[in-house]
Write a protein that holds these residues in place. Structure first.
Motif, PDB file in Angstrom:
ATOM      1  N   UNK A 178      -2.609 -15.062   5.761  1.00 55.10           N
ATOM      2  CA  UNK A 178      -2.799 -15.086   4.316  1.00 55.10           C
ATOM      3  C   UNK A 178      -2.714 -13.661   3.787  1.00 55.10           C
ATOM      4  N   UNK A 179      -1.512 -13.135   3.617  1.00 55.07           N
ATOM      5  CA  UNK A 179      -1.371 -11.726   3.259  1.00 55.07           C
ATOM      6  C   UNK A 179      -1.676 -11.484   1.792  1.00 55.07           C
ATOM      7  N   UNK A 180      -2.133 -10.279   1.511  1.00 57.36           N
ATOM      8  CA  UNK A 180      -2.291  -9.792   0.158  1.00 57.36           C
ATOM      9  C   UNK A 180      -1.624  -8.452   0.030  1.00 57.36           C
ATOM     10  N   UNK A 181      -1.754  -7.802  -1.089  1.00 58.75           N
ATOM     11  CA  UNK A 181      -1.170  -6.474  -1.244  1.00 58.75           C
ATOM     12  C   UNK A 181      -1.851  -5.459  -0.322  1.00 58.75           C
ATOM     13  N   UNK A 182      -3.149  -5.651  -0.079  1.00 61.33           N
ATOM     14  CA  UNK A 182      -3.902  -4.642   0.664  1.00 61.33           C
ATOM     15  C   UNK A 182      -4.176  -5.059   2.093  1.00 61.33           C
ATOM     16  N   UNK A 183      -4.621  -6.310   2.298  1.00 65.20           N
ATOM     17  CA  UNK A 183      -5.036  -6.736   3.635  1.00 65.20           C
ATOM     18  C   UNK A 183      -4.514  -8.144   3.914  1.00 65.20           C
ATOM     19  N   UNK A 184      -4.685  -8.532   5.168  1.00 64.84           N
ATOM     20  CA  UNK A 184      -4.572  -9.924   5.544  1.00 64.84           C
ATOM     21  C   UNK A 184      -5.966 -10.560   5.470  1.00 64.84           C
ATOM     22  N   UNK A 185      -6.017 -11.865   5.106  1.00 63.14           N
ATOM     23  CA  UNK A 185      -7.312 -12.501   4.896  1.00 63.14           C
ATOM     24  C   UNK A 185      -7.384 -13.799   5.692  1.00 63.14           C
ATOM     25  N   UNK A 186      -8.529 -14.059   6.276  1.00 67.53           N
ATOM     26  CA  UNK A 186      -8.720 -15.340   6.970  1.00 67.53           C
ATOM     27  C   UNK A 186      -8.919 -16.470   5.966  1.00 67.53           C
ATOM     28  N   UNK A 187      -8.932 -17.708   6.460  1.00 66.91           N
ATOM     29  CA  UNK A 187      -9.093 -18.872   5.581  1.00 66.91           C
ATOM     30  C   UNK A 187     -10.432 -18.874   4.853  1.00 66.91           C
ATOM     31  N   UNK A 188     -11.461 -18.333   5.461  1.00 69.15           N
ATOM     32  CA  UNK A 188     -12.774 -18.319   4.807  1.00 69.15           C
ATOM     33  C   UNK A 188     -12.738 -17.497   3.519  1.00 69.15           C
ATOM     34  N   UNK A 189     -12.000 -16.379   3.547  1.00 71.80           N
ATOM     35  CA  UNK A 189     -11.871 -15.544   2.340  1.00 71.80           C
ATOM     36  C   UNK A 189     -11.074 -16.285   1.273  1.00 71.80           C
ATOM     37  N   UNK A 190     -10.062 -17.014   1.693  1.00 72.19           N
ATOM     38  CA  UNK A 190      -9.281 -17.824   0.731  1.00 72.19           C
ATOM     39  C   UNK A 190     -10.195 -18.824   0.022  1.00 72.19           C
TER      40      UNK A 190
ATOM     41  N   UNK B  32      -8.630 -13.329 -15.485  1.00 68.07           N
ATOM     42  CA  UNK B  32      -9.266 -12.267 -14.709  1.00 68.07           C
ATOM     43  C   UNK B  32      -9.361 -12.601 -13.235  1.00 68.07           C
ATOM     44  N   UNK B  33      -9.750 -13.859 -12.920  1.00 66.73           N
ATOM     45  CA  UNK B  33      -9.827 -14.273 -11.518  1.00 66.73           C
ATOM     46  C   UNK B  33      -8.456 -14.204 -10.842  1.00 66.73           C
ATOM     47  N   UNK B  34      -7.423 -14.669 -11.560  1.00 68.69           N
ATOM     48  CA  UNK B  34      -6.078 -14.671 -10.973  1.00 68.69           C
ATOM     49  C   UNK B  34      -5.582 -13.249 -10.737  1.00 68.69           C
ATOM     50  N   UNK B  35      -5.757 -12.378 -11.736  1.00 69.61           N
ATOM     51  CA  UNK B  35      -5.316 -10.989 -11.574  1.00 69.61           C
ATOM     52  C   UNK B  35      -6.081 -10.313 -10.438  1.00 69.61           C
ATOM     53  N   UNK B  36      -7.365 -10.639 -10.300  1.00 68.77           N
ATOM     54  CA  UNK B  36      -8.167 -10.012  -9.239  1.00 68.77           C
ATOM     55  C   UNK B  36      -7.677 -10.411  -7.863  1.00 68.77           C
ATOM     56  N   UNK B  37      -7.435 -11.698  -7.663  1.00 70.99           N
ATOM     57  CA  UNK B  37      -7.012 -12.102  -6.314  1.00 70.99           C
ATOM     58  C   UNK B  37      -5.571 -11.675  -6.038  1.00 70.99           C
ATOM     59  N   UNK B  38      -4.731 -11.525  -7.083  1.00 72.56           N
ATOM     60  CA  UNK B  38      -3.373 -11.022  -6.838  1.00 72.56           C
ATOM     61  C   UNK B  38      -3.387  -9.554  -6.418  1.00 72.56           C
ATOM     62  N   UNK B  39      -4.256  -8.764  -7.034  1.00 73.37           N
ATOM     63  CA  UNK B  39      -4.258  -7.322  -6.766  1.00 73.37           C
ATOM     64  C   UNK B  39      -5.155  -6.952  -5.593  1.00 73.37           C
ATOM     65  N   UNK B  40      -6.277  -7.653  -5.448  1.00 73.72           N
ATOM     66  CA  UNK B  40      -7.257  -7.224  -4.445  1.00 73.72           C
ATOM     67  C   UNK B  40      -7.548  -8.270  -3.369  1.00 73.72           C
TER      68      UNK B  40
ATOM     69  N   UNK C 192       6.936  -7.813   2.870  1.00 71.10           N
ATOM     70  CA  UNK C 192       6.448  -6.669   3.638  1.00 71.10           C
ATOM     71  C   UNK C 192       5.010  -6.933   4.043  1.00 71.10           C
ATOM     72  N   UNK C 193       4.522  -6.185   4.978  1.00 70.72           N
ATOM     73  CA  UNK C 193       3.148  -6.340   5.446  1.00 70.72           C
ATOM     74  C   UNK C 193       2.191  -5.702   4.465  1.00 70.72           C
ATOM     75  N   UNK C 194       0.912  -6.128   4.434  1.00 71.58           N
ATOM     76  CA  UNK C 194      -0.068  -5.523   3.527  1.00 71.58           C
ATOM     77  C   UNK C 194      -0.132  -4.002   3.701  1.00 71.58           C
ATOM     78  N   UNK C 195      -0.507  -3.321   2.623  1.00 70.64           N
ATOM     79  CA  UNK C 195      -0.484  -1.861   2.608  1.00 70.64           C
ATOM     80  C   UNK C 195      -1.418  -1.273   3.653  1.00 70.64           C
ATOM     81  N   UNK C 196      -2.581  -1.844   3.845  1.00 69.22           N
ATOM     82  CA  UNK C 196      -3.551  -1.330   4.821  1.00 69.22           C
ATOM     83  C   UNK C 196      -3.611  -2.180   6.083  1.00 69.22           C
TER      84      UNK C 196
END
Length: 901
Positions: free
Chosen positions: A55-67, A94-102, A153-157
């Motif tokens: 579950x990739x994001x811009x910054x990290x990969x996230x497990x299902x629990x975070x999703x 706000x919620x959508x922008x937050x999960x897209x960016x962070x 591409x892979x997450x930034x961090x």
């Protein structure tokens, strides 16, 4: 003590919360909260059950629990999307922008953003719609960009295998992307180029989805505004029902007072004048005394007849014919000289029933006032000017004019009733003293259009009035020739809008009273005959309205035969009052246009279905015909048109359309060798008949549904044996009783599935009808409410008339009967064997005059009570709040209260 206060406050808050939840907004919140829990729960279940833990994001990969954690807060804005649409929408942004960016680039609840956009555009502030559409487009671009990055591409961090962080520069310049090979897997270019292609394609797809939802929402908002306006109007009708019936009773009191003044007061005034003349002239001329006695008796009998008509339970147009324009010569009793002149072509037949009586009462009241106030030697001139669309009539005398108020005459109600009568039929009236002496009354009454006038018929010629000019009481120049010009006496009327003193010493508004004509024309005095349609308060077409779009269209149709014009009027859609149309965007205007022209839209839909199903129908009949030859194209086209044409009238004539579909469907199953594919649209006619038809239409629709469904099942079952139609099945000699039983029972099984679908449509239509969320259904309710309101108004007027009749009719009838008895005694004395003396004749006339004066004084008290406790329309209600109708109080008690006051 503190514990008691705390528990009491908690108990009160819980009670308020329970009341709020039982209200409309509380029910909306409960439903949306449950729906939000279901949606978010399904998305969580989808996330937890997914085998893919990437579950990739811009910054990290996230497990299902975070999703799951990122998806839970969406419950709050989804639950508030209708009761607090704008705060909920911004919260979701706000919620959508937050999960897209962070957070994760995607979560399973992201598609619910379309629902949030729809809700805020439908239930939010209309002026804020474009800011949310703009926000949606910005979020579409952000989402497309983030998705293109996270899936290429892979997450930034993200820590790579060599222990270093991802290098986006190197990844974007490479030939392959280290992500999931691109969202849409483009096959050429560098990774950066592929990512840009993904971003562009995703932006277009998401943007089109957002724009589509926006159009749907704005369309629904316009429909919802119409429904809300109609709901409020229906609620207002129901809330005003008690008040309208009360006003109807008040109006009936005013009508009775006006008619009593015109009928009884006029008669008593004539009796007094005749008795005074007979008292002096008849003492020296027995023949004149006999004619005067006969005139008095005739007037009293006519007043009795008018009183019976006045108090008839059938209303003012009930038993007994009302006096009208043709009866004006009967008012010339010889007490004053009258000259009557007519200019133009008379259109007496174009006066409505109420306008016809209003003209008569206008002349009657004017002549009565002249007899009472003008003084000796007064003469009256009646001028009529007939035009194509109106009658202008003036009644002028050369009496004392405004000086008549100096002899102590008290104000009366005759001129007020005159104004009410004329304005109730859409006309105008002015009255006042002339500058050079005398008094003048002028009125303009609109004429109803002649039905055959548009076809070139000419107006009726003027009715000869030689009797008017030849009678002894008529004097002056007599009638002028039709079309001859004449100077109008209206030049002597005070300027419009001024208040001139009446001969009673009372200020009577002239044409300035037209300022509230819109209210007065909707006067409750019209109740027994029903209110005119909305938009035409008076029910009369005025000259100013001759250039309206409706009249222009009607003039455009003059070349059509009358049957075709009647058919066109019958087929046109019923108008829908959609409320205010200001500040509407083009989508809302288009939505309202389609709603108003629903018949046109249904017709276009039926035509489209005909075009779509013509060729499949031809091929189906060609392949499956059992008659050895295929139907020609023309026959197939006609068959398609006939079978689908009823759908064009599914909302205009819902039950007739459904009946036609049911009959045609059964005939199709009976004779055609194939079950045509567009039979599925029969369910549309079932739904429309139950939704738009009468309240109990679902009963016969259910019976027809069962018959056609069972016939379909039997036809399908027999088709397995090679039987092409029900008619062939009925004529087949190979079927035994057991075969018939098997076919019928098998048809019940297959037809039962069609029945379930049909009964589902019936249930859906009943539910939509009960919700009151359809404009045409609400229009039907409004019509029913107005019809019931009119019945209640008429009932209230009838009850009030019966109540007043019980208290007044006997008393007035006794007064008139006593006058008749006295005149009979006087005539018997004059016709007796012994010639009476002058003193005896004078005494007989003096007794009649005394009785008439006493009755007239009492009548004025009755009229004052009726006038002060009744209004002619709702516009007067606030002008005299202390005057309230008290049905329990008799007129005698009201008279006693008035005398004590």
């Amino acid at each position: 003590m503190d514990t008691v206060d705390w528990t009491g406050r908690l108990r009160r808050r819980l009670a308020h919360a329970r009341i709020w939840l039982q209200g409309e907004r509380g029910r909306m919140f409960t439903f949306d909260a449950m729906l939000a829990l279901i949606f978010v729960g399904l998305s969580i279940a989808s996330t937890v059950g997914s085998r893919d833990s990437y579950n990739p994001g811009l910054l990290f990969q996230y497990p299902n629990a975070v999703m799951v954690a990122w998806g839970l807060p969406a419950v709050v804005p989804l639950a508030l999307r209708r009761i607090r649409p704008e705060p909920a929408a911004w919260w979701y942004v706000g919620l959508t922008a937050s999960h897209l960016l962070f957070g994760p680039g995607t979560i399973d609840s992201d598609p619910l953003s379309l629902l949030m956009l729809y809700s805020v555009l439908v239930y939010g502030t209309a002026g804020h719609a474009w800011r949310f559409v703009t926000a949606a487009m910005v979020m579409a671009l952000l989402t497309a960009g983030v998705w293109a990055v996270t899936f290429n591409v892979t997450p930034l961090f993200d820590v790579l295998a060599n222990g270093t962080y991802a290098d986006w520069t190197a990844q974007l310049s490479g030939d392959t992307c280290p992500g999931v090979a691109g969202t849409l897997n483009p096959s050429t270019g560098t990774c950066g180029a592929r990512m840009l292609q993904d971003a562009g394609i995703l932006a277009v797809l998401i943007g089109v989805s957002m724009l589509s939802i926006s159009v749907m929402a704005l369309w629904q908002r316009a429909r919802r505004a119409t429904v809300n306006a109609m709901r409020e109007r229906n609620a207002s009708i129901m809330a005003r029902e008690a008040e309208e019936t009360r006003i109807a009773a008040l109006a009936e009191r005013a009508r009775i007072a006006r008619d009593m003044h015109d009928v009884v007061a006029h008669t008593l005034s004539t009796i007094i004048v005749q008795s005074d003349g007979g008292r002096y002239a008849g003492a020296r001329d027995l023949a004149l005394a006999r004619r005067t006695m006969a005139t008095i008796r005739h007037e009293a009998e006519r007043a009795q007849h008018d009183m019976r008509r006045l108090f008839s339970v059938f209303g003012p147009n009930g038993a007994g014919g009302a006096s009208g324009y043709a009866d004006i010569p009967s008012l010339f009793d010889g007490s004053i000289p009258v000259s009557r002149r007519v200019t133009g072509v008379a259109h007496a037949a174009r006066l409505s029933a109420k306008a016809d009586e209003a003209v008569f009462r206008l002349v009657q009241e004017s002549l009565t006032n002249t007899r009472k106030h003008a003084g000796p030697g007064a003469r009256v001139t009646i001028d009529e000017i007939w035009s194509d669309d109106a009658l202008s009539i003036t009644i002028a005398d050369n009496g004392r004019g405004g000086a008549s108020a100096q002899d102590g005459h008290r104000p009366g109600y005759g001129l007020i009733g005159m104004h009410e009568r004329i304005e109730a039929v859409g006309g105008s009236v002015s009255a006042g003293p002339r500058p050079n002496g005398g008094f003048i009354v002028a009125a303009t009454i609109p004429l109803a259009p002649v039905p055959g006038e548009a076809d070139g018929h000419t107006a009726m010629p003027a009715v000869p009035r030689a009797d008017d000019a030849a009678t002894p009481q008529a004097s002056g120049t007599g009638h002028r020739a039709n079309g001859e010009s004449m100077s109008s006496p209206m030049a002597a009327i005070p300027a419009a809008g001024n208040l001139g003193p009446s001969r009673d010493g009372k200020s009577i508004p002239s044409d300035g009273m037209a300022a509230d004509a819109g209210t007065r024309r909707a006067s409750m005095t019209e109740l027994p005959s029903g209110n005119p349609p909305a938009g035409s308060p008076s029910g009369i077409t005025s000259p100013a309205s001759s250039a309206s779009p409706t009249s222009i269209v009607s003039h455009m149709k003059i070349h059509l035969p009358q049957p075709l014009r009647r058919l066109a009027r019958w087929l046109q859609a019923k108008p829908i009052d959609q409320g205010d149309n200001h500040e509407l965007n083009w989508i809302a205007r288009l939505a309202r246009w389609t709603e108003r022209h629903y018949l046109f839209m249904d017709t276009m839909g039926a035509v489209l279905l005909m075009l779509l199903f013509y060729r499949p129908t031809f091929r189906d009949l060609q392949w499956q015909t059992g008659y050895g030859v295929a139907l020609p194209h023309v026959a197939t086209a006609l068959l398609t048109i006939v079978l689908l044409a009823p759908l064009a009238f599914r909302r205009r004539f819902p039950e007739a359309s459904a009946l036609a579909v049911a009959v045609l469907s059964f005939l199709q199953l009976l004779f055609l060798p194939s079950v045509l594919p567009f039979n599925v649209f029969a369910l549309v006619s079932v739904y429309s008949a139950v939704l738009y038809g009468r309240e109990r239409a679902w009963r016969w629709v259910s019976v027809a549904l069962v018959i056609d469904s069972w016939a379909f099942g039997i036809r399908t079952t027999s088709g397995q044996d090679g039987i092409g139609s029900l008619m062939r099945l009925a004529l087949s000699p190979a079927y035994t009783v057991m075969d018939w039983v098997a076919v019928v029972l098998g048809g019940l099984l297959l037809g039962g599935m069609v029945m379930l679908a049909g009964f589902g449509c019936i249930a859906a239509a009943r539910w939509a009808r009960s919700r009151g969320s359809n404009a045409l259904v609400l229009q039907q309710r409004e019509e029913a409410l107005r019809a019931e309101q009119e019945r209640q108004k008429v009932l209230a007027a009838n009850l009030e008339r019966e109540r007043i009749s019980a208290a007044m009719q006997a008393e007035v009838a006794a007064t008139l009967e006593s006058v008749i008895v006295q005149t009979d005694a006087g005539l018997a004395m004059l016709d007796g064997p012994a010639e009476p003396s002058g003193e005896q004749v004078a005494a007989a006339f003096a007794a009649i005059g005394s009785r008439g004066r006493s009755a007239l004084a009492h009548m004025r008290q009755l009229l004052a009570v009726l006038r002060e406790t009744g209004f002619s329309d709702a516009a007067h209600e606030g002008m005299a709040p202390e005057m309230r109708l008290a049905p329990a109080a008799s007129l005698d008690s009201q008279l006693r209260d008035r005398a004590r006051g």
